[in-house]
Design an enzyme around this catalytic site. Structure first.
Site, PDB file in Angstrom:
ATOM      1  N   THR A  27      43.841  38.901  50.311  1.00 43.33           N
ATOM      2  CA  THR A  27      43.838  38.227  51.608  1.00 43.33           C
ATOM      3  C   THR A  27      42.582  37.681  51.669  1.00 43.33           C
ATOM      4  OG1 THR A  27      42.699  40.050  52.841  1.00 43.33           O
ATOM      5  CG2 THR A  27      45.167  40.012  52.797  1.00 43.33           C
ATOM      6  N   VAL A  86      36.801  45.414  47.980  1.00 40.10           N
ATOM      7  CA  VAL A  86      36.374  44.570  48.756  1.00 40.10           C
ATOM      8  C   VAL A  86      35.809  43.280  48.069  1.00 40.10           C
ATOM      9  CG1 VAL A  86      34.146  44.738  50.460  1.00 40.10           C
ATOM     10  CG2 VAL A  86      35.318  46.889  49.645  1.00 40.10           C
ATOM     11  N   LYS A  87      36.062  42.283  49.042  1.00 45.36           N
ATOM     12  CA  LYS A  87      35.680  40.981  48.583  1.00 45.36           C
ATOM     13  C   LYS A  87      34.384  40.539  49.321  1.00 45.36           C
ATOM     14  CE  LYS A  87      38.932  37.736  48.404  1.00 45.36           C
ATOM     15  NZ  LYS A  87      40.027  37.009  48.908  1.00 45.36           N
ATOM     16  N   LEU A  88      33.400  40.198  48.657  1.00 43.61           N
ATOM     17  CA  LEU A  88      32.025  39.829  48.972  1.00 43.61           C
ATOM     18  C   LEU A  88      31.992  38.643  48.710  1.00 43.61           C
ATOM     19  CD1 LEU A  88      29.842  42.926  47.768  1.00 43.61           C
ATOM     20  CD2 LEU A  88      30.803  42.417  50.057  1.00 43.61           C
TER      21      LEU A  88
END
Ligand code: G3P
Length: 225
Positions: A27, A86-88
């Site tokens: 997402t 986790v998207k950073l």
């Protein structure tokens, strides 16, 4: 190659996985605005589904400062568990957050990547995935596929363990070309899966099989022997 579905609603993942092999879903903040469901509803459905299937789930932080990104990452991890990546974002605070998240042992994807330099620093810092936006790179006059090829080569050369997760596509050919340069993973919309297998010659052959069979055998099936 790993395949992820780029979605907002869990029903879309289910519709894809009924037909195709997938490794999970991704997402982003933009995608999450394109649904009538609340964030809590989407998230609880994601959680239930990844626990059932073991799929990976990618969720992007929305904070601006590294410490706040870390706090969000830890909260997301606590809620979703080990399947969460986790998207950073590949901005300065995102790189700081990457170091902080890796210290905590969190799986991380550095996203909105548009250059080899951005990818190299993320890989050196231990990002698990690096997500170049292939079509966006093309749009700024560079070559998205070549950029991915250079990342794959450079990671091999320097022994970085990061996987390249191609994102942002306009044509099915882009996926084939990424496979050709050894790209490790892609994330695509549900509709894109249908595009990947669509081929006019396949349809033509199927038409001929059905036509000749029907002409000779009518409603008989191959199992009616
Ligand atoms: O996963 C990346 C994707 O959501 C970006 O899509 O449509 O801006 O190329 P787009």
């Amino acid at each position: 190659m790993e395949f992820f579905v780029d979605i907002a609603e869990i029903e879309d993942v289910k519709a894809v996985e009924e037909y195709f092999p997938i490794d999970g879903f991704t997402t982003n903040p933009n995608i999450l605005t394109k649904t009538e469901k609340t964030l809590s509803q989407n998230f609880s459905e994601y959680k239930e589904y990844i626990e059932k299937t073991g799929y990976k789930l990618f969720v992007q932080v929305t904070a601006d400062r590294a410490e706040d990104m870390l706090a969000q990452a830890l909260k997301l991890r606590e809620y979703f568990g080990e399947n969460l990546v986790v998207k950073l974002p590949a901005v300065k605070e995102g790189y700081k957050a990457l170091k902080l998240c890796k210290k905590e042992g969190l799986p991380v994807c550095v996203t909105v990547v548009h250059s080899l330099n951005q990818a190299l620093l993320a890989a050196k810092a231990g990002a698990d995935y690096i997500a170049p936006y292939v079509s966006h790179i093309d749009n700024i006059g560079a070559d998205g596929i070549r950029c991915v090829a250079e990342m794959v080569e450079a990671f091999k050369e320097y022994g970085y363990g990061s996987k390249v997760l191609g994102a942002s596509f306009r044509t099915a050919e882009q996926i084939e070309r990424l496979a050709g340069v050894g790209c490790h993973a892609v994330t695509i919309t549900p509709q894109f899966f249908d595009m990947l297998i669509a081929h006019p010659s396949t349809n033509e052959s199927m038409y001929m099989f059905n036509k000749s069979w029907k002409e000779k055998f009518g409603d008989l099936q191959v199992t009616d022997f």
